[in-house]
Design an enzyme around this catalytic site. Structure first.
Site, short mmCIF file in Angstrom:
data_model
loop_
_atom_site.label_atom_id
_atom_site.label_comp_id
_atom_site.label_asym_id
_atom_site.label_seq_id
_atom_site.Cartn_x
_atom_site.Cartn_y
_atom_site.Cartn_z
N ASN A 171 0.93 -1.26 -0.02
CA ASN A 171 -0.07 0.27 0.15
C ASN A 171 0.97 1.45 0.04
OD1 ASN A 171 0.47 -0.83 2.85
ND2 ASN A 171 -0.42 0.56 3.29
N GLY A 177 1.80 -5.51 7.21
CA GLY A 177 1.31 -6.13 6.49
C GLY A 177 0.17 -6.90 7.52
N SER A 178 -0.85 -7.88 7.31
CA SER A 178 -2.13 -8.37 7.22
C SER A 178 -1.28 -9.17 9.34
CB SER A 178 -2.08 -9.47 6.57
OG SER A 178 -1.87 -11.06 6.98
N GLU A 196 3.44 -4.57 12.35
CA GLU A 196 3.06 -3.40 11.65
C GLU A 196 1.68 -3.92 11.57
OE1 GLU A 196 2.68 -0.32 13.50
OE2 GLU A 196 4.54 -0.68 14.21
N LEU A 197 0.33 -4.40 11.65
CA LEU A 197 -0.34 -4.34 11.15
C LEU A 197 -1.49 -3.68 11.11
CD1 LEU A 197 0.20 -7.58 14.04
CD2 LEU A 197 0.79 -7.20 11.08
N CYS A 235 -3.72 1.36 6.86
CA CYS A 235 -4.22 0.42 8.03
C CYS A 235 -5.30 1.98 8.97
CB CYS A 235 -2.95 0.68 8.95
SG CYS A 235 -1.96 -1.07 7.87
N GLU A 282 -10.89 -5.59 8.81
CA GLU A 282 -10.11 -4.20 8.78
C GLU A 282 -10.95 -4.31 7.07
OE1 GLU A 282 -6.26 -2.19 8.22
OE2 GLU A 282 -5.99 -3.79 7.51
#
Length: 480
Positions: free
Chosen positions: A153, A228-229, A248-249, A286, A380
């Site tokens: 992203n 990511g996820s 970092e989710l 996010c 999300e």
């Protein structure tokens, strides 16, 4: 004939035995082909990084800072070229792509500054009799080679948030860009190759996802930085419990509009920011606004304004300067968003605007009366969809924010400083933004979440701390 983009192995160009295509999500055209490193080349990159680690950690600060300054300068000089590339591989509107390049310019500049000012600390130890004549120097040293795994992203800026702090502390980094968007990272490799950094200090390897488990487990890569996820992130963490892993989710960020935010100007501002930041990057951030939680006294007026401003978002070809919302990264992503909205509608939600898909593009969408058992209410969405929720008090609003498995950032529209500090204290998130949407991020501030939004922090100085450990030097027999 389309040229195949080479990757960067220990600071030099390399090509593998196979390649893959990168296509534009707006019109499907071929953007480029990218070479895939072989198993032997992956091993060569890891071995080179491990071998370079001691010498790289010992490089003078000015060497690392000069390299970072150079990258910042060259990114700025190539802004339009790189922004066009981001739009081509990601589908991001060009105006947002230019902003992403500008942010990466700043990230490398801050990293250069931090590389120069990171001095450690000193402390006298003769505060107790046993420490008479003793003095301590505390410095930070790299934990080792960093494996940076970046998402699609923000294919340049989130790469920058891994590469720049690693170089700043003298930690070699192996960067794995997202398969959908490797081209921006490869251009960054071109710029890094112009510096005097040692050969093993960095590699950019477009490794297929199926080959990543072995790389993740490699003991020569003691630090993993993943964005990511949550599913993939926690799989990584669970597979390497003895490594230092930063994650970092995801999130389902809430914008809270309280009763005191009630003037016409207030509601216009809130609606403008909510509409913009539920749809920027196609909602693929996010901290995009996913939930709007509004006090009943302002709810109806706010809803009218939000719907109007969402409808005013310009959609279309992301290379057009006037476009606000482009396609998602691919058609499968748009189909997933479509299925989530359809599920919500089937369970009783009302679509106030949007709710349609065309190829990889999903229309900016506003949903009301979202049932709690809809997947859109808890997961999300990572698309241009927001839901509206009415509450009767600040207590209820803050409880609604916290009623989530995620906790990345929240925005609170209020003029009351006491309420602002209460939000900071009570909301279970990594960041609270007062008077604006939750989507604000300054790249030098600590950024990260709690709960299923991950562990660790980005933001140059904070990532540098994550990549290093404290080591104390005690001097003895001194006349203090």
């Amino acid at each position: 004939m389309t040229t195949t983009h080479e990757f960067w192995l220990a600071g030099r160009r390399a090509s593998g035995d196979t390649d893959f295509e990168v296509r534009h999500s707006y019109d499907g055209r071929l953007v480029g082909r990218v070479a895939v490193p072989t198993d032997a080349q992956i091993e060569e990159a890891v071995a080179a990084a491990a071998a370079a680690a001691p010498a790289f950690a010992a490089t003078p600060a000015h060497v690392r800072a000069a390299a970072l300054d150079h990258v910042s300068k060259r990114l700025a000089e190539r802004t339009e070229e790189i922004a066009r590339l981001i739009t081509a591989e990601n589908g991001k509107p060009i105006k947002w792509a230019r902003g992403e390049v500008g942010r990466a310019v700043s990230v490398f500049r801050w990293a250069a500054e931090e590389a120069r000012r990171t001095n450690g600390e000193t402390m006298r130890l003769d505060t107790d009799p046993g420490g008479t004549g003793r003095f301590a120097v505390v410095r930070r040293f790299p934990k080792g080679v960093v494996l940076g795994i970046a998402p699609f992203n923000f294919p340049l800026n989130l790469v920058a948030h891994k590469v720049a702090p690693a170089i700043a502390v003298g930690a070699p980094i192996i960067l794995k860009p997202a398969p959908a968007t490797p081209l921006s990272a490869l251009v960054l490799g071109e710029i890094l190759a112009e510096t005097d950094l040692p050969a093993g200090a960095w590699s950019v390897l477009p490794v297929p996802n199926e080959k990543m488990p072995a790389l993740v487990r490699d003991e020569r890569l003691p630090v993993i930085s993943f964005t990511g996820s949550d599913k993939v992130g926690y799989q990584i963490m669970d597979s390497v419990p003895r490594k230092h892993v930063t994650l970092e989710l995801g999130g389902n960020a809430a914008a809270v509009v309280l009763a005191d935010w009630s003037s016409e100007a207030d509601l216009d501002w809130a609606a403008t920011r909510i509409a913009m930041f539920s749809n920027y990057q196609g909602g693929q951030s996010c901290i995009s606004v996913q939930r709007v939680i509004a006090d009943a006294t302002v709810y109806d007026a706010l809803v009218e304004k939000v719907v109007a401003k969402v409808q005013a978002q310009v959609t279309g070809d992301p290379s057009d300067d006037a476009v606000d919302v482009g396609p998602l990264v691919d058609e499968n992503a748009a189909k997933r968003v479509e299925s989530w909205v359809d599920d919500a509608v089937a369970k009783g939600a009302k679509v106030l605007t949007g709710g349609t898909r065309e190829g990889a593009a999903y229309a900016p969408t506003v949903v009301a009366d979202l049932p709690a058992d809809a997947i859109l209410a808890t997961a999300e969405v990572f698309g241009p969809v927001l839901s509206l929720h009415r509450v009767d008090s600040t207590d209820e609003a803050f409880a609604a924010v916290n009623d989530s498995a995620f906790g990345l950032q929240a925005g609170v529209f209020t003029h009351d400083v006491q309420t602002a500090f209460r939000a900071h204290r009570e909301l279970e998130v990594g960041g609270v933004v007062i008077g604006d949407a939750p989507s604000y991020r300054a790249d030098q501030m600590p950024y990260g979440g709690v709960k299923d939004s991950g562990v660790g922090r980005e933001g140059v100085k904070y990532a540098m701390a994550d990549f290093t450990y404290e080591k104390v030097l005690v001097l003895t027999g001194l006349d203090l």
